[in-house]
Write a protein that holds these residues in place. Structure first.
Motif, short mmCIF file in Angstrom:
data_model
loop_
_atom_site.label_atom_id
_atom_site.label_comp_id
_atom_site.label_asym_id
_atom_site.label_seq_id
_atom_site.Cartn_x
_atom_site.Cartn_y
_atom_site.Cartn_z
N SER B 265 0.80 -1.22 0.00
CA SER B 265 0.00 0.00 0.00
C SER B 265 0.84 1.28 0.00
O SER B 265 0.34 2.35 -0.30
CB SER B 265 -0.95 0.00 1.20
OG SER B 265 -0.20 -0.17 2.37
N TYR B 266 2.13 1.16 0.30
CA TYR B 266 2.93 2.39 0.33
C TYR B 266 3.04 3.01 -1.08
O TYR B 266 3.37 4.18 -1.22
CB TYR B 266 4.31 2.13 0.94
CG TYR B 266 5.33 1.50 0.03
CD1 TYR B 266 6.18 2.29 -0.74
CD2 TYR B 266 5.46 0.12 -0.06
CE1 TYR B 266 7.14 1.72 -1.57
CE2 TYR B 266 6.40 -0.45 -0.89
CZ TYR B 266 7.24 0.35 -1.65
OH TYR B 266 8.17 -0.22 -2.47
N ILE B 267 2.77 2.22 -2.10
CA ILE B 267 2.78 2.71 -3.48
C ILE B 267 1.92 3.96 -3.61
O ILE B 267 2.26 4.91 -4.28
CB ILE B 267 2.23 1.61 -4.43
CG1 ILE B 267 3.19 0.44 -4.50
CG2 ILE B 267 1.91 2.14 -5.81
CD1 ILE B 267 4.38 0.67 -5.37
N LYS B 268 0.78 3.92 -2.92
CA LYS B 268 -0.14 5.05 -3.00
C LYS B 268 0.36 6.20 -2.12
O LYS B 268 0.45 7.33 -2.57
CB LYS B 268 -1.53 4.58 -2.56
CG LYS B 268 -2.53 5.67 -2.29
CD LYS B 268 -3.12 6.21 -3.57
CE LYS B 268 -3.88 7.48 -3.37
NZ LYS B 268 -5.28 7.38 -3.30
N LYS B 269 0.72 5.83 -0.89
CA LYS B 269 1.13 6.86 0.06
C LYS B 269 2.32 7.66 -0.47
O LYS B 269 2.39 8.86 -0.35
CB LYS B 269 1.51 6.20 1.40
CG LYS B 269 0.43 6.34 2.45
CD LYS B 269 0.81 5.60 3.71
CE LYS B 269 0.08 4.25 3.79
NZ LYS B 269 0.72 3.27 4.66
N LYS B 270 3.26 6.97 -1.06
CA LYS B 270 4.47 7.66 -1.52
C LYS B 270 4.36 8.08 -2.99
O LYS B 270 5.37 8.40 -3.61
CB LYS B 270 5.69 6.76 -1.29
CG LYS B 270 5.79 6.37 0.16
CD LYS B 270 7.18 6.02 0.60
CE LYS B 270 7.21 5.87 2.12
NZ LYS B 270 8.38 5.19 2.62
#
Lengths: 278, 429
Positions: B265-270
């Motif tokens: 999910s970090y793909i979205k956050k970052k």
């Protein structure tokens, strides 16, 4: 059955005694499985089942009607060709292609043999009549020409060079034409090589054009016929921009075989099993 | 000063090489601001029967006076067969069909249930017309929108090349041979340059797409000129619109982009989705030789988890869809090509294939609450680490990113282990 054992027992005699249709079936199933699992060409399982069923039922029905022995090996091969080359958005058109393919063997005849290559006429008729169908010559890509070439060599071993002359002459002429075109266009060698590596062309040449029943009886006529198909296909493709031109070129040219058989006398081919019955 | 030559990928005569990597700028994913693919171009191809409507998007960033687009076309186009359309419509088509992220949020385990282009303006250089002397026929000359259009036919490629050079274009090496090939195939040449006076008046800061329409049996995109660009590989997006179904390439294999994968999910956050898409495409393009990638295939009348709303009838009409009531099938093909990988122009056919495809990637956001229950322990200590491991593996496989780096970025949320003395609660653990 003893007379079916080849004598003398040389390699070439043994190879010639094997019914090539088993080999063709094996190669076509291999191609279909390869396309499904490796090339990601997905066909609905129902299409596969119904196409084969339609072919088999049509074959049995006609054989019963004409009181002929039922031989399903050729039928299965025709159905595999249809499954490999034809796509449809509905199972109905696959079934229609199967029925046309098999019916053509019994209905459109001249003397003691049928005129059209069954799977070819089935595919072409459906492509022309039904907009919901297509043949996808791009699906094989350029990566498998070597495997196809090996499979073709196997077929040459089994059927003998003489019976494979249509395929060989087609490929030789096709190579000649695309190299001449490339030379005329001043294109790099990569262009004709790319065209030659198209899996669809090789599958057509070695699996469809190799049918010994519907190609001319005389070896010389087979050379002419193969060359003509190549010439006609290239003409359709480069002059009229017809997709899958080679399929149409073959279908349209089948009556030419009748003429060639008159002009050049040759021996009609029979599958080994049929020979044994005599 | 020398004028440069841009060849929009497809038709586009390779680009003038002097302007280095500035020549093509490109394509954006979603609303990210940074260009993802350099040297990319977009073509919208509407085809029905023998009718062809082609929109070429000029992803050009450089001096307006240096811009020129050279496209081989099968017929000599009349003025009303050339027009300019809005960039916004192309952006809509791109947004609608681009690979997308689908986000999911885990519930509490304890409670089951664009591109912008800026062109600097300088006055146009005087044009000296030497065409006739050179045996190059200027068949027509029009001004359409901010473009000056020339339609040329020639018997000899040498003459055409000399003419173009005399006009100040810097032709890439090998251009003459390639031009000669198209002349032999009875193709004409469509050349677009910017009319600076008009361009300034329009007030646009960015070139608008040029659309051409003609009747021809040929369903091809001549990419050979584009491959002349010595600066390596180019990116091409083809948005094919047809009435009957999917458009397929007949002389190259088409592969579906990997889809329906679950990503960390970090793909979205970052804000890494753009980079993910680009690196995934790079990995795929390296893995397969001589192939195009299918990125989207759908009937435009509806869509599932759309990145953007389907195009309206008005927008479709602007792109050249002239039929009404019947469906419009969009096939979005993406390829990276150079001279070696694509030795032949792209040839297409319309098929009745109605199967749908989209590049879709799921993100599951982990639950971040306290989750003080036995199920919470299981969720944080067993389920999440297992899921993360798989997502990390998928991401590494698709993009070639290092597993170590991915793991560092995707930390497991903290959770205080729930302790209980209640034996009944524990037996279900």
């Amino acid at each position: 059955m003893t007379h079916s054992i080849p004598y003398p027992l040389t390699t070439s005699n043994i190879l010639q005694a094997i019914d090539t249709r088993y080999y063709q079936f094996f190669v076509q199933v291999g191609l279909f499985v390869w396309a499904t699992f490796y090339l990601d060409v997905l066909m609905h399982p129902m299409h596969v089942v119904l196409t084969i069923a339609a072919g088999v039922i049509t074959q049995i029905a006609f054989s019963r009607y004409f009181k002929l022995p039922i031989n399903l090996l050729s039928t299965l091969n025709s159905m595999m060709s249809i499954l490999i080359l034809l796509h449809s958005s509905s199972w109905m058109w696959m079934v229609l292609a199967a029925i046309i393919a098999i019916s053509s063997k019994f209905i459109i005849r001249c003397g003691d043999k049928h005129i059209f290559n069954p799977s070819n006429i089935g595919i072409v008729m459906v492509l022309l009549l039904v907009p919901e169908t297509w043949a996808d010559s791009g699906q094989w890509g350029q990566g498998m020409w070597f495997i196809l070439l090996l499979a073709s060599l196997g077929l040459i071993l089994l059927l003998g060079i003489s019976r494979m002359l249509t395929s060989i002459s087609f490929i030789a002429t096709f190579i000649g034409l695309i190299f001449i075109r490339a030379y005329w266009l001043d294109a790099p060698l990569a262009l004709p090589l790319h065209q030659l590596q198209n899996g669809a062309i090789l599958i057509f040449a070695f699996l469809m054009l190799s049918d010994p029943i519907t190609t001319p009886n005389s070896a010389f006529a087979r050379i002419i016929f193969g060359a003509w198909i190549a010439l006609f296909s290239c003409f359709l493709q480069y002059q009229f921009f017809v997709d899958n031109a080679f399929l149409y070129a073959l279908a349209v040219s089948m009556p030419l075989v009748l003429v060639l058989n008159r002009l050049f006398i040759g021996k009609q081919y029979h599958w080994p099993r049929k020979q044994r019955r005599y | 000063m020398a004028r440069f030559f841009i060849l929009l990928t497809t038709f586009l005569l390779g680009i003038s090489l002097i302007s280095s990597a500035q020549a093509f700028y490109g394509f954006y994913v979603g609303k990210d601001d940074k260009p993802l693919f350099n040297k990319s171009s977009q073509v919208v191809y509407v085809r029905d029967g023998d009718r062809n409507i082609i929109t070429m998007v000029n992803n050009y960033k450089g001096e307006a006076k240096d811009f020129a687009l050279v496209v081989p076309v099968p017929t000599l186009l009349k003025k009303d067969e050339i027009r300019i359309i809005n960039n916004a419509t192309i952006q809509r088509l791109d947004d609608y069909s681009a690979p997308r992220l689908v986000e999911y949020h885990d519930s509490d385990p304890c409670q089951p249930s664009e591109t912008t282009y800026e062109l600097s303006i300088t006055p146009p250089a005087p044009v000296v017309n030497k065409a006739e002397q050179l045996g190059v026929e200027i068949e027509a000359k029009y001004t359409v929108g901010e473009y000056d259009i020339l339609l040329l036919s020639a018997q000899e490629s040498k003459n055409l090349v000399t003419f173009l050079k005399s006009e100040g274009y810097q032709l890439p090496a090998g251009a003459e041979r390639v031009i000669s090939r198209y002349i032999k195939q009875d193709m004409k040449f469509f050349i677009a340059k910017i009319n600076l006076t008009v361009f300034v008046e329009t007030g646009y800061t960015k070139l608008r797409p040029i659309q051409i329409a003609y009747d021809s049996k040929r369903f091809i995109l001549p990419i050979r000129l584009g491959t002349l660009n010595a600066k390596g590989e180019q990116e091409l997006f083809v948005y094919a619109l047809a009435r009957k179904g999917q458009v397929k390439i007949t002389n190259y294999r088409t592969i579906k982009l990997p889809t329906n994968r679950e990503l960390p999910s970090y793909i979205k956050k970052k804000k890494l989705f753009g980079k993910f898409y680009k690196d995934m495409f790079n990995t795929q393009a390296k893995k397969y030789n001589k192939v195009a990638f299918l990125e989207y295939a759908w009937n435009m009348s509806h869509c599932d988890l759309c990145g953007a709303k389907p195009l309206t009838n008005k927008e479709l009409k602007e792109l050249g869809v002239f039929w009404k009531d019947d469906p419009v099938y969009l096939s979005r093909l993406h390829l990276r090509y150079d001279k070696k990988k694509f030795p032949e122009d792209l040839m297409f056919q319309i098929t009745a294939d109605h199967s749908t495809f989209q590049g879709s990637y799921a993100l599951h956001h982990a639950f971040t609450g306290a989750a003080q229950c036995i199920a919470g322990n299981k969720y944080f200590h067993k389920e999440l680490p297992k899921r993360f491991k798989e997502e990390i593996k998928t991401l590494a496989e698709l993009t070639n990113w290092k597993i170590k780096d991915i793991r560092k970025q995707q930390g497991i949320p903290k959770h205080n282990t729930y302790q209980t003395d209640d034996w009944i609660e524990r037996i279900w653990d």
